[in-house]
Design an enzyme around this catalytic site. Sequence first.
Site, PDB file in Angstrom:
ATOM      1  N   ASP A   1      -7.872  -5.282   0.206  1.00 31.27           N
ATOM      2  CA  ASP A   1      -8.297  -6.018  -0.938  1.00 31.27           C
ATOM      3  C   ASP A   1      -8.014  -7.486  -0.917  1.00 31.27           C
ATOM      4  O   ASP A   1      -8.810  -8.284  -1.652  1.00 31.27           O
ATOM      5  CB  ASP A   1      -7.742  -5.514  -2.261  1.00 31.27           C
TER       6      ASP A   1
ATOM      7  N   HIS B   1       0.812  -0.960   0.067  1.00 28.49           N
ATOM      8  CA  HIS B   1      -0.048  -0.133  -0.056  1.00 28.49           C
ATOM      9  C   HIS B   1       0.897   1.245   0.049  1.00 28.49           C
ATOM     10  O   HIS B   1       2.027   1.272   0.697  1.00 28.49           O
ATOM     11  CB  HIS B   1      -0.837   0.059   1.350  1.00 28.49           C
TER      12      HIS B   1
HETATM   13  C1  SDX Z   1      -6.189   0.294  -2.772  1.00 31.38           C
HETATM   14  O1  SDX Z   1      -4.419   4.748  -1.862  1.00 31.38           O
HETATM   15  C2  SDX Z   1      -5.418   4.139  -1.330  1.00 31.38           C
HETATM   16  O2  SDX Z   1      -5.679   4.598  -0.281  1.00 31.38           O
HETATM   17  C3  SDX Z   1      -6.052   3.238  -2.008  1.00 31.38           C
HETATM   18  C4  SDX Z   1      -6.874   2.099  -1.301  1.00 31.38           C
HETATM   19  C5  SDX Z   1      -8.357   2.651  -1.083  1.00 31.38           C
HETATM   20  O3  SDX Z   1      -8.938   2.403  -0.142  1.00 31.38           O
HETATM   21  O4  SDX Z   1      -8.651   3.684  -1.539  1.00 31.38           O
HETATM   22  O5  SDX Z   1      -6.252   1.496  -0.208  1.00 31.38           O
HETATM   23  C6  SDX Z   1      -7.294   0.752  -2.110  1.00 31.38           C
HETATM   24  O6  SDX Z   1      -5.959   0.587  -4.048  1.00 31.38           O
HETATM   25  C7  SDX Z   1      -5.159  -0.602  -2.126  1.00 31.38           C
HETATM   26  C8  SDX Z   1      -4.110  -1.385  -2.940  1.00 31.38           C
HETATM   27  C9  SDX Z   1      -4.696  -2.205  -3.784  1.00 31.38           C
HETATM   28  N1  SDX Z   1      -3.682  -2.750  -4.842  1.00 31.38           N
HETATM   29  C10 SDX Z   1      -2.763  -3.955  -4.841  1.00 31.38           C
HETATM   30  O7  SDX Z   1      -3.058  -4.692  -4.004  1.00 31.38           O
HETATM   31  C11 SDX Z   1      -2.081  -4.235  -5.882  1.00 31.38           C
HETATM   32  C12 SDX Z   1      -0.808  -4.735  -5.495  1.00 31.38           C
HETATM   33  N2  SDX Z   1       0.006  -3.859  -4.851  1.00 31.38           N
HETATM   34  C13 SDX Z   1       1.129  -2.859  -5.562  1.00 31.38           C
HETATM   35  O8  SDX Z   1       0.658  -2.793  -6.783  1.00 31.38           O
HETATM   36  C14 SDX Z   1       1.479  -1.830  -4.666  1.00 31.38           C
HETATM   37  O9  SDX Z   1       1.820  -2.278  -3.381  1.00 31.38           O
HETATM   38  C15 SDX Z   1       0.712  -0.273  -4.564  1.00 31.38           C
HETATM   39  C16 SDX Z   1       0.297  -0.004  -6.030  1.00 31.38           C
HETATM   40  C17 SDX Z   1      -0.456  -0.695  -3.728  1.00 31.38           C
HETATM   41  C18 SDX Z   1       1.527   0.609  -4.069  1.00 31.38           C
HETATM   42  O10 SDX Z   1       2.294   1.074  -4.823  1.00 31.38           O
HETATM   43  P1  SDX Z   1       3.955   2.091  -4.486  1.00 31.38           P
HETATM   44  O11 SDX Z   1       3.204   2.724  -3.082  1.00 31.38           O
HETATM   45  O12 SDX Z   1       3.832   2.865  -5.599  1.00 31.38           O
HETATM   46  O13 SDX Z   1       4.621   1.015  -3.864  1.00 31.38           O
HETATM   47  P2  SDX Z   1       5.926   0.911  -4.732  1.00 31.38           P
HETATM   48  O14 SDX Z   1       5.709   0.617  -6.178  1.00 31.38           O
HETATM   49  O15 SDX Z   1       6.819   1.994  -4.623  1.00 31.38           O
HETATM   50  O16 SDX Z   1       6.442  -0.398  -4.176  1.00 31.38           O
HETATM   51  C19 SDX Z   1       7.646  -0.265  -3.107  1.00 31.38           C
HETATM   52  C20 SDX Z   1       8.109  -1.628  -3.390  1.00 31.38           C
HETATM   53  C21 SDX Z   1       8.642  -1.791  -4.863  1.00 31.38           C
HETATM   54  O17 SDX Z   1       9.937  -2.620  -4.959  1.00 31.38           O
HETATM   55  P3  SDX Z   1      11.350  -1.655  -4.898  1.00 31.38           P
HETATM   56  O18 SDX Z   1      11.200  -0.975  -6.188  1.00 31.38           O
HETATM   57  O19 SDX Z   1      11.615  -0.927  -3.671  1.00 31.38           O
HETATM   58  O20 SDX Z   1      12.401  -2.646  -5.337  1.00 31.38           O
HETATM   59  O21 SDX Z   1       7.601  -2.822  -2.965  1.00 31.38           O
HETATM   60  C22 SDX Z   1       7.517  -3.502  -4.188  1.00 31.38           C
HETATM   61  C23 SDX Z   1       7.542  -2.744  -5.369  1.00 31.38           C
HETATM   62  O22 SDX Z   1       8.127  -3.477  -6.212  1.00 31.38           O
HETATM   63  N3  SDX Z   1       6.016  -3.841  -4.253  1.00 31.38           N
HETATM   64  C24 SDX Z   1       5.700  -5.353  -4.305  1.00 31.38           C
HETATM   65  C25 SDX Z   1       4.174  -5.139  -4.024  1.00 31.38           C
HETATM   66  N4  SDX Z   1       3.866  -3.769  -3.766  1.00 31.38           N
HETATM   67  C26 SDX Z   1       4.918  -3.213  -3.840  1.00 31.38           C
HETATM   68  N5  SDX Z   1       6.429  -6.450  -4.681  1.00 31.38           N
HETATM   69  C27 SDX Z   1       5.323  -7.450  -4.778  1.00 31.38           C
HETATM   70  N6  SDX Z   1       4.215  -7.494  -4.827  1.00 31.38           N
HETATM   71  C28 SDX Z   1       3.340  -6.118  -4.304  1.00 31.38           C
HETATM   72  N7  SDX Z   1       2.187  -6.362  -4.066  1.00 31.38           N
END
Ligand code: SDX
Length: 429
Positions: A363, A305
Site C-alpha cells: 500500500d 505487515h
Molecule cells: C494489507 O494480511 C495481508 O496479507 C494484508 C495485505 C493483503 O494483500 O491482503 O497484505 C494488505 O492489509 C497490507 C497492510 C496495510 N496496513 C497498513 O499499512 C497499516 C499500517 N500497518 C499496521 O497497522 C500494522 O503493521 C499491520 C496492521 C499491517 C500489521 O499489524 P500486526 O501484525 O498486528 O502488527 P502489530 O500491531 O503486532 O505490530 C507489531 C509492532 C507493534 O509494536 P509493539 O506492540 O511490539 O511495541 O510494530 C508496531 C506495533 O505498534 N507497528 C507499527 C506499525 N505497524 C506495526 N508502528 C508504527 N507504524 C506502523 N505502521
Amino acid sequence: MSDTTAHLKANSQDIEFPILKGTYGNPVIDITTLGKQGFYTIDPGFLATASCESKITFIDGGKGILLYRGYPIEQLAEDACFLEICYLLLHGELPNTQQYEKFTNTICQHMPIPKEIHCVLNAFKKDAHPMAMLMSLISALAGYYHGKMDINNPDDRLEAAYHLIAKIPTLAAMCYKHSCGEEIVLPQPELGYAENFMHMLQSTPHRNNNIKPVLAKAFDRIFTLHADHEQNASTSTVRLAGSTGTDPFASIVAGVAALWGPAHGGANEAALNMMREIGDESHINEYVDKAKDKNDPFRLMGFGHRVYKNYDPRAKVMRATCHEVLDEQGCHDDPLFKIALKLEKIALEDQYFIDKKLYPNVDFYSGITLNALGIPPNMFTVLFALARTVGWIAHWHEMLGSKDFRIGRPRQLYTGSAKRDFVKMADRK
Ligand code: SDX
C-alpha cells in the site's frame, strides 16, 4: 528427521497430535481432537493459527516471497496479464493459448450488468464512500442471481466466479461515475481488461478516452499485485461467510467490508492522505517520531505487515511501476513521491523500524501510483477490491470443493459472570 507427532502435557495427560507438513512454510499441529480432551487453544488475531489447507498462494514473510500457484509474483507481474492470473488462481495452471482465448471470451460474455442494478446507486449521495456503494452493487447482484446456481456444483461455482471477475470493473467504474455525477459508461468487451476499466472510468458517453498503453499496463500490474494474498483478513472473512453456504455474492460483500478497514485494504488511501498531511520532507521526522510513540495511536500507513517481516515483494514492483507512471504522466518530481522515497529511507534506517521489522508494504506506493493515474483516494480501496475479487472467489471455490469442508465456528475463553439467578427489577439495588 523432523517430528511427525507433537505432545501436550496438561492435567497429568500426555496428548499426542499429528504434525502436518506442506510444500513450504511452518509444519502445522493438527489439534482437531483437542476439544474432546477438554482443552481449546486461544490465538487472538490468529498469529499462529492455520484456518485451512490451501493450494492457491504461498507467502514467506521472512524471505519476502509471494507465489501464486507456485509462480513468483515478480515474474507474473512482469510477464503475465491480469486475466492470465485470474485463470491461474481459479484453475491452478497458467492457460495455454486456446484456454486463454476461451476464458477471455467467457469473461466478455459475463460483462453485462442487469439493467435493474443501474438504479441502486441512486440511493447514495455523490459524496458517499465508494466502498459502501460497491457493497450495495454486489448485494444487488446477489439478489439477481441467488438461487440460479448450485454452490455444490463446481461448474456453477465457476459461473459465479466468471460473473464476479467480469462485472467487478464495471461496478467499480459505476461507483466512480456516480461520485463524479457523471453518466455510467458501459464496458466495451473488445478492449483488454485494464483498458476497459480505464475506458469506463475516463470516457464519457460522447467521448472515448485516449488509453495510454503504459498506464493500461500499470493498472493491469496493480490488479495482479493485489489479486490474492492467502488467508488475509478479507479472504478469511469470505471463507467464514461462505462456510455457512450463503450466496457467493454475499460472501464477497463480506470480503469488501473487511477490506475497507485502514489496517487492511484501506491503507493505500490512508497512506496517501498521510503523505499529503506530512506535506513536506522537513516534517517527516515528526511523523516518524509519532509512529514510534507507544502512547500515540498513529501508525505509519503503508508500513508493517502481519506476515512480511522483510520487504513486501509487491512493494518493490509497485515502486518501479510508480516511477513508470510518474514519468509517463510527466510528474516524476511529484512532491508526494519525493516524500515517500525520503520517508522510506528514514524509516528503513531507524532502529525502531529495524527492530520491529517494519518495511513498506504494497500500500505504500500504490496510493501515489493511483493518484498519478488520476484515481481519487476514496477509490483506492475499490480498486483493491476489484483486484482481490478473483482471490476471494478462488478461495471460496477451493473451500467448497474441499473434502473436509465444514462451517467455521471458533470457540472462546469465557471470563464473564459465573451462573447467577434472575433478580426482579423491584428487587434490584
Ligand atoms: C494489507 O494480511 C495481508 O496479507 C494484508 C495485505 C493483503 O494483500 O491482503 O497484505 C494488505 O492489509 C497490507 C497492510 C496495510 N496496513 C497498513 O499499512 C497499516 C499500517 N500497518 C499496521 O497497522 C500494522 O503493521 C499491520 C496492521 C499491517 C500489521 O499489524 P500486526 O501484525 O498486528 O502488527 P502489530 O500491531 O503486532 O505490530 C507489531 C509492532 C507493534 O509494536 P509493539 O506492540 O511490539 O511495541 O510494530 C508496531 C506495533 O505498534 N507497528 C507499527 C506499525 N505497524 C506495526 N508502528 C508504527 N507504524 C506502523 N505502521
